[in-house]
Write an enzyme that holds these catalytic residues in place. Structure first.
Site, mmCIF file in Angstrom:
data_model
loop_
_atom_site.group_PDB
_atom_site.id
_atom_site.type_symbol
_atom_site.label_atom_id
_atom_site.label_comp_id
_atom_site.label_asym_id
_atom_site.label_seq_id
_atom_site.Cartn_x
_atom_site.Cartn_y
_atom_site.Cartn_z
ATOM 1 N N SER A 1 0.828 -1.198 0.000
ATOM 2 C CA SER A 1 0.000 0.000 0.000
ATOM 3 C C SER A 1 0.862 1.248 0.000
ATOM 4 C CB SER A 1 -0.898 0.014 1.239
ATOM 5 O OG SER A 1 -1.560 1.258 1.350
ATOM 6 N N TYR B 1 -2.873 -1.633 9.622
ATOM 7 C CA TYR B 1 -2.832 -1.982 8.195
ATOM 8 C C TYR B 1 -1.493 -1.561 7.588
ATOM 9 C CZ TYR B 1 -4.244 -2.087 3.247
ATOM 10 O OH TYR B 1 -4.316 -2.331 1.898
#
Length: 256
Positions: A151, A164
Site C-alpha cells: 500500500s 494496516y
C-alpha cells in the site's frame, strides 16, 4: 506469424482474486495468456464468475477456483498443489492480493488487539506464507515472479490505518530481503503499492467526505481504479520486467 502472448500458458496464482484489485489482475493476466488460479476465502460465487469469464470461448479451462485462507500454511500448500495438478505444470507467478483492514479506522491507541492480530494474520503472515511457498516451488531459471500487493500508505503514513500500514511495511521489508535470497533462481520478488482504489474494501466505513478528500489529494483528482493497477502487475509478471527486482512500485497517480 503472430507472436504468442507474453504469459502464454504460464500458471499464475492470484490470491484474493474473487473481487476488487485481485479480480482485475486475474482477468488481465489471463488476457496475457496465463492460466489462472482464482483464490477466495468465503463465498465461491464471485470466484466462479471470474473463472467463467476467463473460460468463456476456451476449448479447455484456463482458470480454476480454489478456496484457501492465506494465513493457514496447509491451505497455502494446498493452493499450490491444486494449481500444479490442474495445469500439470509448476507455478510461474504468484500475486498475493488478499488483504483486510479495520473499517473503523481507529487510531493506534484505540486499535483492539483482536483487530491488530487479524490484520497482521492475513496481510503479513499471509504474504509470508504465500511468498515462502512460492520461493520453494515456483519455476526456476526464468519467468518465476513473486508479486505482493502492499500500500502507498507505507509512504503516506496516514492516521487511522496504523495496523494496516504496519502489516504492509512488514511485507515490503520482507520482499526486499527475499529478492536477494532468491539469487540464482531467476525468480524476482517485487511489491505493487496502490494508493486509494475504488473497491469494496476502500469504500467500507468511509463517508462521502472521506472519499472526496482522497480524490482531491490526487493530482488526477480522482480515486484509482483496479484497471490502473493490473497492467503494472502484468508487466512485473512478464519477461520484460526481469531487471526489476526487490522493488516497491507505488501505483497511485502521484498521490504520494
Amino acid at each position: 506469424m503472430a507472436s504468442s502472448p507474453p504469459l502464454q500458458d504460464r500458471v499464475a496464482i492470484v490470491t484474493g482474486s474473487s473481487r476488487g484489485i485481485g479480480r482485475e489482475i486475474a482477468l488481465h493476466l489471463a488476457s496475457l495468456g496465463a492460466k489462472l488460479v482464482i483464490n477466495y476465502t468465503s463465498s465461491s460465487n464471485h470466484a466462479d464468475s471470474v473463472a467463467a469469464e476467463i473460460n468463456s470461448n476456451q476449448t479447455t479451462p484456463r482458470a480454476i477456483t480454489v478456496r484457501a485462507d492465506v494465513s493457514n500454511p496447509e491451505d497455502v500448500k494446498s493452493l499450490f498443489d491444486t494449481a500444479e495438478r490442474a495445469f500439470n505444470s509448476q507455478v510461474h507467478i504468484l500475486v498475493n492480493s488478499a488483504g483486510v483492514l479495520d473499517a473503523e479506522y481507529p487510531t493506534i491507541a484505540n486499535t483492539t488487539v483482536e483487530s491488530f492480530d487479524r490484520i497482521m494474520n492475513v496481510n503479513a503472515r499471509g504474504a509470508f506464507l504465500c511468498a515462502k511457498e512460492a520461493a520453494n516451488r515456483l519455476k526456476r531459471g526464468g519467468g518465476g515472479r513473486i508479486i505482493l500487493l502492499t500500500s502507498s500508505l507505507v509512504a503516506s503514513l496516514k492516521t487511522g490505518f496504523g495496523a494496516y500500514t504496519v502489516s504492509k511495511a512488514a511485507v515490503e521489508a520482507m520482499t526486499k530481503i527475499l529478492a536477494k535470497e532468491l539469487k540464482g533462481t531467476g525468480i524476482t520478488a517485487n511489491c505493487v503499492a496502490p494508493g486509494p482504489v475504488a473497491t469494496e474494501m476502500f469504500f467500507e466505513g468511509k463517508t462521502e467526505e472521506m472519499v472526496k478528500r482522497a480524490a482531491e489529494e490526487n493530482p488526477f483528482g480522482r480515486i484509482g481504479e483496479s484497471k490502473d493497477i493490473s497492467p503494472v502487475v502484468g508487466f512485473l509478471a512478464s519477461d520484460a520486467s526481469e531487471w526489476v527486482n526487490g522493488q516497491v512500485i507505488r501505483v497511485n497517480g502521484g498521490y504520494v
